[in-house]
Structures are given as C-alpha cells and as structure tokens.
Design an enzyme around this catalytic site. Structure first.
Site, mmCIF file in Angstrom:
data_model
loop_
_atom_site.group_PDB
_atom_site.id
_atom_site.type_symbol
_atom_site.label_atom_id
_atom_site.label_comp_id
_atom_site.label_asym_id
_atom_site.label_seq_id
_atom_site.Cartn_x
_atom_site.Cartn_y
_atom_site.Cartn_z
ATOM 1 N N TYR A 90 69.022 -31.252 20.858
ATOM 2 C CA TYR A 90 70.309 -31.546 20.211
ATOM 3 C C TYR A 90 70.253 -31.172 18.721
ATOM 4 C CZ TYR A 90 73.844 -34.548 17.990
ATOM 5 O OH TYR A 90 74.875 -35.032 17.214
ATOM 6 N N GLY A 93 84.334 -40.369 20.638
ATOM 7 C CA GLY A 93 84.352 -41.534 19.751
ATOM 8 C C GLY A 93 84.957 -41.202 18.394
ATOM 9 N N ASP A 98 86.863 -26.001 27.923
ATOM 10 C CA ASP A 98 85.401 -26.111 27.954
ATOM 11 C C ASP A 98 84.859 -25.161 26.887
ATOM 12 O OD1 ASP A 98 82.696 -26.034 28.436
ATOM 13 O OD2 ASP A 98 82.889 -25.748 30.620
ATOM 14 N N ASN A 133 72.375 -35.548 11.328
ATOM 15 C CA ASN A 133 71.088 -35.881 10.687
ATOM 16 C C ASN A 133 69.904 -35.439 11.549
ATOM 17 O OD1 ASN A 133 69.771 -38.488 12.090
ATOM 18 N ND2 ASN A 133 71.985 -38.661 12.218
ATOM 19 N N GLY A 177 81.273 -31.309 21.838
ATOM 20 C CA GLY A 177 79.936 -30.926 22.305
ATOM 21 C C GLY A 177 79.140 -32.133 22.750
ATOM 22 N N ARG A 184 67.906 -48.955 10.808
ATOM 23 C CA ARG A 184 67.962 -47.545 10.403
ATOM 24 C C ARG A 184 69.366 -47.184 9.902
ATOM 25 N NH1 ARG A 184 69.874 -43.602 13.557
ATOM 26 N NH2 ARG A 184 69.498 -41.464 12.865
ATOM 27 N N ILE A 232 87.015 -31.406 26.850
ATOM 28 C CA ILE A 232 86.838 -31.135 28.277
ATOM 29 C C ILE A 232 87.211 -32.391 29.078
ATOM 30 C CG2 ILE A 232 84.412 -31.865 28.441
ATOM 31 C CD1 ILE A 232 83.854 -29.359 30.081
ATOM 32 N N ALA A 233 87.187 -33.532 28.413
ATOM 33 C CA ALA A 233 87.503 -34.823 29.050
ATOM 34 C C ALA A 233 88.982 -35.139 28.860
ATOM 35 C CB ALA A 233 86.648 -35.924 28.424
HETATM 36 P P1 NAI Z 1 81.225 -38.049 21.622
HETATM 37 O O1 NAI Z 1 80.179 -37.720 22.612
HETATM 38 O O2 NAI Z 1 81.910 -39.368 21.731
HETATM 39 O O3 NAI Z 1 82.342 -36.902 21.594
HETATM 40 C C1 NAI Z 1 82.043 -35.565 21.864
HETATM 41 C C2 NAI Z 1 83.190 -34.992 22.685
HETATM 42 O O4 NAI Z 1 82.876 -33.633 22.998
HETATM 43 C C3 NAI Z 1 83.392 -35.730 24.010
HETATM 44 O O5 NAI Z 1 84.721 -36.207 24.118
HETATM 45 C C4 NAI Z 1 83.080 -34.687 25.066
HETATM 46 O O6 NAI Z 1 83.903 -34.787 26.225
HETATM 47 C C5 NAI Z 1 83.308 -33.388 24.319
HETATM 48 N N1 NAI Z 1 82.565 -32.303 24.947
HETATM 49 C C6 NAI Z 1 81.291 -32.327 25.425
HETATM 50 N N2 NAI Z 1 80.999 -31.155 26.005
HETATM 51 C C7 NAI Z 1 82.086 -30.365 25.898
HETATM 52 C C8 NAI Z 1 82.403 -29.068 26.324
HETATM 53 N N3 NAI Z 1 81.510 -28.303 27.000
HETATM 54 N N4 NAI Z 1 83.624 -28.578 26.035
HETATM 55 C C9 NAI Z 1 84.545 -29.327 25.378
HETATM 56 N N5 NAI Z 1 84.304 -30.581 24.960
HETATM 57 C C10 NAI Z 1 83.091 -31.097 25.217
HETATM 58 O O7 NAI Z 1 80.527 -37.918 20.163
HETATM 59 P P2 NAI Z 1 81.047 -38.442 18.774
HETATM 60 O O8 NAI Z 1 80.224 -39.589 18.376
HETATM 61 O O9 NAI Z 1 82.505 -38.551 18.773
HETATM 62 O O10 NAI Z 1 80.615 -37.219 17.832
HETATM 63 C C11 NAI Z 1 81.503 -36.153 17.561
HETATM 64 C C12 NAI Z 1 80.711 -35.019 16.946
HETATM 65 O O11 NAI Z 1 80.050 -35.479 15.774
HETATM 66 C C13 NAI Z 1 79.638 -34.460 17.871
HETATM 67 O O12 NAI Z 1 79.563 -33.067 17.692
HETATM 68 C C14 NAI Z 1 78.376 -35.112 17.381
HETATM 69 O O13 NAI Z 1 77.249 -34.295 17.634
HETATM 70 C C15 NAI Z 1 78.659 -35.237 15.890
HETATM 71 N N6 NAI Z 1 77.928 -36.339 15.300
HETATM 72 C C16 NAI Z 1 78.320 -37.636 15.515
HETATM 73 C C17 NAI Z 1 77.635 -38.669 14.918
HETATM 74 C C18 NAI Z 1 78.069 -40.087 15.051
HETATM 75 O O14 NAI Z 1 77.431 -40.942 14.431
HETATM 76 N N7 NAI Z 1 79.123 -40.419 15.805
HETATM 77 C C19 NAI Z 1 76.422 -38.412 14.116
HETATM 78 C C20 NAI Z 1 76.105 -37.014 13.962
HETATM 79 C C21 NAI Z 1 76.846 -36.029 14.526
HETATM 80 C C1 15L Z 2 74.037 -38.356 16.201
HETATM 81 O O1 15L Z 2 73.938 -37.167 15.952
HETATM 82 C C2 15L Z 2 74.754 -38.833 17.412
HETATM 83 O O2 15L Z 2 75.824 -37.995 17.745
HETATM 84 C C3 15L Z 2 75.235 -40.264 17.274
HETATM 85 O O3 15L Z 2 75.592 -40.731 18.569
HETATM 86 C C4 15L Z 2 74.173 -41.157 16.670
HETATM 87 O O4 15L Z 2 73.104 -41.256 17.535
HETATM 88 C C5 15L Z 2 73.733 -40.599 15.337
HETATM 89 O O5 15L Z 2 73.357 -39.239 15.427
HETATM 90 C C6 15L Z 2 72.554 -41.346 14.718
HETATM 91 O O6 15L Z 2 71.562 -40.715 14.396
HETATM 92 O O7 15L Z 2 72.673 -42.564 14.551
#
Ligand code: NAI
Ligand code: 15L
Length: 273
Positions: free
Chosen positions: A145, A22, A60, A121, A82, A183, A43-44
């Site tokens: 997580y 995302g 990966d 957070n 991740g 929230r 990985i996707a």
């Molecule tokens: P997401 O789940 O959409 O994207 C994470 C990506 O990591 C996915 O495309 C997935 O295929 C890839 N991935 C998962 N396992 C893997 C592996 N073993 N090897 C390689 N790639 C792998 O999450 P989003 O929302 O884009 O978040 C991105 C980062 O920001 C994450 O690390 C998430 O924890 C962190 N984050 C996001 C928040 C949000 O509000 N969107 C809030 C707090 C942290």
């Molecule tokens: C995160 O860490 C997650 O990656 C995201 O999907 C949301 O759930 C966000 O926190 C949140 O706390 O709203």
C-alpha cells in the site's frame, strides 16, 4: 466546519474519486463550496444517491477507458479512491497503481491542470517515531500500500515535469473523527483541517508538485511542513483534547511496531501467502 461559499474561490467542476469512502463522504459535504458541480465517483454504491450540484459516475479505477470518460470536463481532481489499507499486491496493483496512472493519463488527455492526491504516511512508515523528517526525506514505504502511494507521488512528479500538471500530494496521517490510539496523537488530521488543506492545495498558484504532511496542530509530531509553507496551511485542531481518553487505553509494549514505527501496525502486515 464547512467553508462558506463566499470565502472560497470556486471552480466549475471538481471530480472526487473514492466518494463513497470514509473521507469521501465527509469531503462530499465539505468541498462543495469549492466547485459549482461536484462529480462523485466510486466503485461502491453511493448513499445518498445524488444531491443538488452533484453528478455521480460509478467507475472502476482499473478501467482505463472508463477513467478517461470520468475525467472529461473537470477542472481539478481530488483523487481519494483506491485500496486504503495493506492488502495483497494484486489488489493494490489494480486500484492504486493502475488507477493513479489512469487518472493522470486522463488528466493529460483532457487538459486537467491540478490534482490533489491522497497520499499516505505509509510512504515513510519505516521511519521510527523518534525520527523527525520533512518532505525531502528518502521514502521508506511500509508495505505494498505504501509502495503504491510512493508510486503515485512519482507519477505526480513526472506529470508535472513532463506535462505541467500540478499536484499537491497530501501524506495524510490518520484522518478520522478523533485519534483512536497513542500513535494517532501524532498523526491525527481533523476533517476540518483536511478540508482547509484541500482548499489551499486547490487554489494556491504554482504548486508544481508539492508534498505536504496531512496532520493537525498536534503537540508531538514527527513531520515538518517547512517545504510546503507556500500553501499557507494553518491547522486549527489538535489531538490534545483527546489525550486523556487515548491514554486510558492499555499502553503497547515498547517494542510493539505500533510504538516504534511511524507507520504503526502497517509495518508488520502480511505477507499474504
Ligand atoms: P476508504 O477505503 O474508506 O475509501 C476508499 C474508497 O475507494 C472506497 O469507497 C472504495 O470503494 C474506493 N475504491 C477502492 N477501489 C476502487 C476502484 N478499483 N475503483 C474505484 N474506487 C475504488 O478510505 P478513506 O479512509 O476514505 O481514504 C481515502 C483516501 O485517502 C485513500 O486513497 C486512502 O489511501 C487515503 N488515506 C486515508 C487516510 C485516513 O486516515 N483516512 C490516511 C492516509 C491516506
Ligand atoms: C492510511 O493510509 C489508511 O488509509 C488509514 O485507514 C489509516 O490506517 C492511516 O493510514 C493511519 O496510518 O492511521
């Protein structure tokens, strides 16, 4: 809004992990001015496949030698890959715990000097919503997580103290197109503000290991960024314009975790067996 090329300093090559996710999809566009070449990894599958000034290397994060090859030749790493929600420990272990270790080991081996770590957070999710905290507070992870992100912050701290690799750990609140619930009126981080914060994190000198809360200029916040003031992060957006839409939703019960804890529903996820 995408920062303009002329206004931004520019590195030769930046690695973005999680590029198919995302935030990765958004950052793929928005951080383009920060580098001559953006190396995208996930990985996707990635869509669209590859654009100008991009290179795509599937990987990966759990595969140490693949991550080592992935990191070779980059100047900075945006580590967003991740598992991004609460899941069974074994899944978190591979992608997030082994994954972040592999990223830093590769950074050490290849002389990469700056990492931006997508923390969360959920490293402080068990604080209550009536508590106000800064980056020096004790962590209170709200699940496996959150524990993995807490570990990632410790890895970042260690690799700075031991090897001088600098990191900005962004404890992202909720980064989505708009806040989705009450929230998120406090935790929301717009994509524009996230992009600004990444720019500051990449180009501010001498950050050591800085922890910053990734939130927009929201009205009611729980987090204080005074310990990251050297980043000069100045959010432009606020959740306030979405208040009426969000508050049209039914209110949760006063004792519902989503209304009590900073981490919201994550504090009650699992157990998984
Ligand atoms: P997401 O789940 O959409 O994207 C994470 C990506 O990591 C996915 O495309 C997935 O295929 C890839 N991935 C998962 N396992 C893997 C592996 N073993 N090897 C390689 N790639 C792998 O999450 P989003 O929302 O884009 O978040 C991105 C980062 O920001 C994450 O690390 C998430 O924890 C962190 N984050 C996001 C928040 C949000 O509000 N969107 C809030 C707090 C942290
Ligand atoms: C995160 O860490 C997650 O990656 C995201 O999907 C949301 O759930 C966000 O926190 C949140 O706390 O709203």
């Amino acid at each position: 809004m995408i920062p303009s090329q002329s206004a931004s300093p520019c590195l030769k090559r930046i690695l973005l992990t999680g590029a198919a996710g995302g935030l990765g999809k958004v950052l793929r566009e928005n951080v383009r001015p920060f580098a001559e070449v953006l190396r995208l990894s996930d990985i996707a599958p990635m869509a669209p496949a590859m654009g100008p000034h991009e290179e795509v290397i599937p990987c990966d994060l759990a595969d140490k030698s693949a991550v080592d090859a992935l990191v070779q030749g980059v100047d900075a790493i945006l580590h967003f890959g991740g598992v991004s929600v609460e899941r069974p420990f074994e899944e978190i272990l591979e992608a997030n715990i082994r994954g972040v270790f592999h990223i830093y080991e590769a950074a050490r081996r290849h002389g990469v000097k700056r990492v931006i770590f997508a923390s969360s957070n959920h490293v402080i999710g068990f604080y209550r919503q009536d508590e106000h905290i800064d980056a020096a507070c004790a962590r209170r992870p709200d699940g496996y997580y959150g524990l993995s992100k807490s570990y990632g912050e410790d890895v970042a701290s260690f690799y700075f103290d031991r090897y001088g690799i600098e990191t900005v750990s962004i404890r992202i609140g909720s980064s989505f197109p708009e806040p989705q619930n009450r929230r998120m009126m406090s935790t929301w981080l717009s994509y524009r503000d996230l992009t600004q914060l990444i720019g500051k994190a990449l180009f501010t000198p001498n950050v050591g290991h800085t922890v910053v809360y990734g939130m927009s200029d929201n009205k009611d916040v729980w987090w204080n960024n005074h310990l990251a003031s050297h980043l000069d992060y100045s959010p432009q957006d606020s959740s306030e314009p979405f208040r009426a839409k969000v508050e049209a939703q039914p209110a949760p019960a006063a004792n519902d975790p989503v209304a009590v804890y900073q981490g919201g529903a994550f504090v009650a996820a699992g157990p998984f067996e």
